[in-house]
Design a protein around this motif. Structure first.
Motif, PDB file in Angstrom:
ATOM      1  N   ARG A 183       0.836  -1.212   0.000  1.00 39.07           N
ATOM      2  CA  ARG A 183       0.000   0.000   0.000  1.00 39.07           C
ATOM      3  C   ARG A 183       0.868   1.259   0.000  1.00 39.07           C
ATOM      4  N   GLU A 184       1.838   1.304   0.909  1.00 36.80           N
ATOM      5  CA  GLU A 184       2.702   2.478   1.025  1.00 36.80           C
ATOM      6  C   GLU A 184       3.474   2.732  -0.271  1.00 36.80           C
ATOM      7  N   ALA A 185       3.993   1.677  -0.872  1.00 35.75           N
ATOM      8  CA  ALA A 185       4.781   1.831  -2.102  1.00 35.75           C
ATOM      9  C   ALA A 185       3.927   2.355  -3.254  1.00 35.75           C
ATOM     10  N   VAL A 186       2.749   1.795  -3.464  1.00 36.82           N
ATOM     11  CA  VAL A 186       1.937   2.244  -4.603  1.00 36.82           C
ATOM     12  C   VAL A 186       1.330   3.617  -4.353  1.00 36.82           C
ATOM     13  N   LEU A 187       1.063   3.945  -3.093  1.00 35.77           N
ATOM     14  CA  LEU A 187       0.554   5.288  -2.811  1.00 35.77           C
ATOM     15  C   LEU A 187       1.644   6.340  -2.999  1.00 35.77           C
ATOM     16  N   GLN A 188       2.869   6.002  -2.638  1.00 32.06           N
ATOM     17  CA  GLN A 188       3.963   6.963  -2.759  1.00 32.06           C
ATOM     18  C   GLN A 188       4.507   7.054  -4.184  1.00 32.06           C
ATOM     19  N   PHE A 189       4.659   5.915  -4.867  1.00 30.92           N
ATOM     20  CA  PHE A 189       5.334   5.902  -6.166  1.00 30.92           C
ATOM     21  C   PHE A 189       4.440   5.551  -7.346  1.00 30.92           C
ATOM     22  N   GLY A 190       3.245   5.046  -7.102  1.00 31.73           N
ATOM     23  CA  GLY A 190       2.389   4.565  -8.175  1.00 31.73           C
ATOM     24  C   GLY A 190       2.729   3.124  -8.517  1.00 31.73           C
ATOM     25  N   LEU A 191       2.020   2.591  -9.487  1.00 33.82           N
ATOM     26  CA  LEU A 191       2.247   1.204  -9.896  1.00 33.82           C
ATOM     27  C   LEU A 191       3.472   1.118 -10.793  1.00 33.82           C
ATOM     28  N   PRO A 192       4.347   0.148 -10.542  1.00 30.00           N
ATOM     29  CA  PRO A 192       5.480  -0.055 -11.454  1.00 30.00           C
ATOM     30  C   PRO A 192       4.968  -0.441 -12.837  1.00 30.00           C
ATOM     31  N   ARG A 193       5.668  -0.023 -13.851  1.00 30.37           N
ATOM     32  CA  ARG A 193       5.317  -0.384 -15.228  1.00 30.37           C
ATOM     33  C   ARG A 193       6.517  -1.039 -15.899  1.00 30.37           C
ATOM     34  N   PRO A 194       6.679  -2.365 -15.690  1.00 33.50           N
ATOM     35  CA  PRO A 194       7.811  -3.074 -16.299  1.00 33.50           C
ATOM     36  C   PRO A 194       7.751  -2.995 -17.822  1.00 33.50           C
ATOM     37  N   THR A 195       8.914  -3.014 -18.436  1.00 26.86           N
ATOM     38  CA  THR A 195       8.999  -2.997 -19.900  1.00 26.86           C
ATOM     39  C   THR A 195       9.460  -4.360 -20.399  1.00 26.86           C
ATOM     40  N   SER A 196       9.475  -4.523 -21.697  1.00 26.83           N
ATOM     41  CA  SER A 196       9.928  -5.787 -22.284  1.00 26.83           C
ATOM     42  C   SER A 196      11.406  -6.040 -22.004  1.00 26.83           C
ATOM     43  N   ALA A 197      12.150  -5.002 -21.651  1.00 26.74           N
ATOM     44  CA  ALA A 197      13.575  -5.179 -21.334  1.00 26.74           C
ATOM     45  C   ALA A 197      13.755  -6.115 -20.137  1.00 26.74           C
ATOM     46  N   LEU A 198      12.843  -6.063 -19.186  1.00 27.15           N
ATOM     47  CA  LEU A 198      12.930  -6.959 -18.032  1.00 27.15           C
ATOM     48  C   LEU A 198      12.766  -8.402 -18.478  1.00 27.15           C
ATOM     49  N   LEU A 199      11.745  -8.680 -19.264  1.00 24.32           N
ATOM     50  CA  LEU A 199      11.525 -10.041 -19.767  1.00 24.32           C
ATOM     51  C   LEU A 199      12.726 -10.502 -20.588  1.00 24.32           C
ATOM     52  N   GLU A 200      13.214  -9.661 -21.465  1.00 23.04           N
ATOM     53  CA  GLU A 200      14.375 -10.020 -22.298  1.00 23.04           C
ATOM     54  C   GLU A 200      15.591 -10.348 -21.445  1.00 23.04           C
ATOM     55  N   ALA A 201      15.851  -9.560 -20.416  1.00 25.62           N
ATOM     56  CA  ALA A 201      17.004  -9.825 -19.546  1.00 25.62           C
ATOM     57  C   ALA A 201      16.826 -11.133 -18.785  1.00 25.62           C
ATOM     58  N   ILE A 202      15.614 -11.400 -18.295  1.00 28.08           N
ATOM     59  CA  ILE A 202      15.355 -12.645 -17.576  1.00 28.08           C
ATOM     60  C   ILE A 202      15.594 -13.843 -18.490  1.00 28.08           C
ATOM     61  N   VAL A 203      15.098 -13.767 -19.724  1.00 34.08           N
ATOM     62  CA  VAL A 203      15.248 -14.878 -20.673  1.00 34.08           C
ATOM     63  C   VAL A 203      16.704 -15.010 -21.115  1.00 34.08           C
ATOM     64  N   ASP A 204      17.314 -13.915 -21.558  1.00 32.23           N
ATOM     65  CA  ASP A 204      18.688 -13.964 -22.079  1.00 32.23           C
ATOM     66  C   ASP A 204      19.690 -14.434 -21.028  1.00 32.23           C
ATOM     67  N   GLN A 205      19.476 -14.030 -19.780  1.00 33.19           N
ATOM     68  CA  GLN A 205      20.404 -14.396 -18.715  1.00 33.19           C
ATOM     69  C   GLN A 205      20.009 -15.701 -18.014  1.00 33.19           C
ATOM     70  N   GLU A 206      18.933 -16.314 -18.502  1.00 32.61           N
ATOM     71  CA  GLU A 206      18.436 -17.574 -17.960  1.00 32.61           C
ATOM     72  C   GLU A 206      18.270 -17.509 -16.444  1.00 32.61           C
ATOM     73  N   LEU A 207      17.660 -16.411 -15.985  1.00 30.92           N
ATOM     74  CA  LEU A 207      17.431 -16.211 -14.569  1.00 30.92           C
ATOM     75  C   LEU A 207      16.251 -17.048 -14.095  1.00 30.92           C
ATOM     76  N   ARG A 208      16.282 -17.439 -12.866  1.00 29.91           N
ATOM     77  CA  ARG A 208      15.209 -18.253 -12.293  1.00 29.91           C
ATOM     78  C   ARG A 208      14.159 -17.340 -11.669  1.00 29.91           C
ATOM     79  N   LEU A 209      13.642 -16.430 -12.487  1.00 30.16           N
ATOM     80  CA  LEU A 209      12.597 -15.499 -12.070  1.00 30.16           C
ATOM     81  C   LEU A 209      11.398 -15.639 -12.984  1.00 30.16           C
ATOM     82  N   ARG A 210      10.236 -15.542 -12.433  1.00 29.21           N
ATOM     83  CA  ARG A 210       9.030 -15.437 -13.256  1.00 29.21           C
ATOM     84  C   ARG A 210       8.865 -13.958 -13.579  1.00 29.21           C
ATOM     85  N   ASP A 211       8.752 -13.644 -14.840  1.00 32.25           N
ATOM     86  CA  ASP A 211       8.671 -12.234 -15.231  1.00 32.25           C
ATOM     87  C   ASP A 211       7.368 -11.604 -14.762  1.00 32.25           C
ATOM     88  N   VAL A 212       7.423 -10.346 -14.445  1.00 33.23           N
ATOM     89  CA  VAL A 212       6.210  -9.594 -14.145  1.00 33.23           C
ATOM     90  C   VAL A 212       6.025  -8.612 -15.292  1.00 33.23           C
TER      91      VAL A 212
END
Length: 132
Positions: A22-51
């Motif tokens: 609540r505090e984070a979204v009220l202070q900063f708004g909703l994060p807006r991830p870009t395709s660069a995040l997904l590309e980095a996760i895939v290219d670097q074979e990270l064990r993260l589920r993309d948001v």
């Protein structure tokens, strides 16, 4: 975003969102991830589920209610999605809480897995991803 929107969402879903979220979204708004995040996760074979998208308060209600009809267990509230439409969720909570764990709902299998102890821990994992 206004606190009244979050309160309305909590009322409709009979839950309390974690204070740290609540505090984070009220202070900063909703994060807006870009395709660069997904590309980095895939290219670097990270064990993260993309948001790919954080849901607005009204979307939290509509997505949660719609997916409950399609298999999302009643005890979860969706707040974000990945690129395939799977959900990131908080557990439904009737008491005010500083932090809650983050769960991942796979809409194909119906599996729900705990992926982080808190939303700040979960966000920190994405912040550590180095863009290509």
């Amino acid at each position: 975003m206004a606190e009244s929107e979050l309160e309305s969402t909590e009322g409709r879903l009979e839950t309390r969102l974690p204070a740290e979220y609540r505090e984070a979204v009220l202070q900063f708004g909703l994060p807006r991830p870009t395709s660069a995040l997904l590309e980095a996760i895939v290219d670097q074979e990270l064990r993260l589920r993309d948001v790919s998208d954080f849901l607005s308060p009204s979307e939290i209600v509509s997505v949660t209610e719609d997916w409950r009809e399609l298999g999302l267990p009643e005890q979860f509230v969706a707040f974000a999605t990945d690129c395939m439409g799977n959900l990131f969720c908080f557990p439904k909570n009737s008491e005010a809480s500083d932090e809650l764990p983050v769960y991942y709902f796979n809409h194909d299998s119906g599996a729900v897995d705990k992926i982080a102890s808190t939303s700040s821990q979960w966000i920190d994992e994405f912040c550590s991803v180095t863009p290509n």
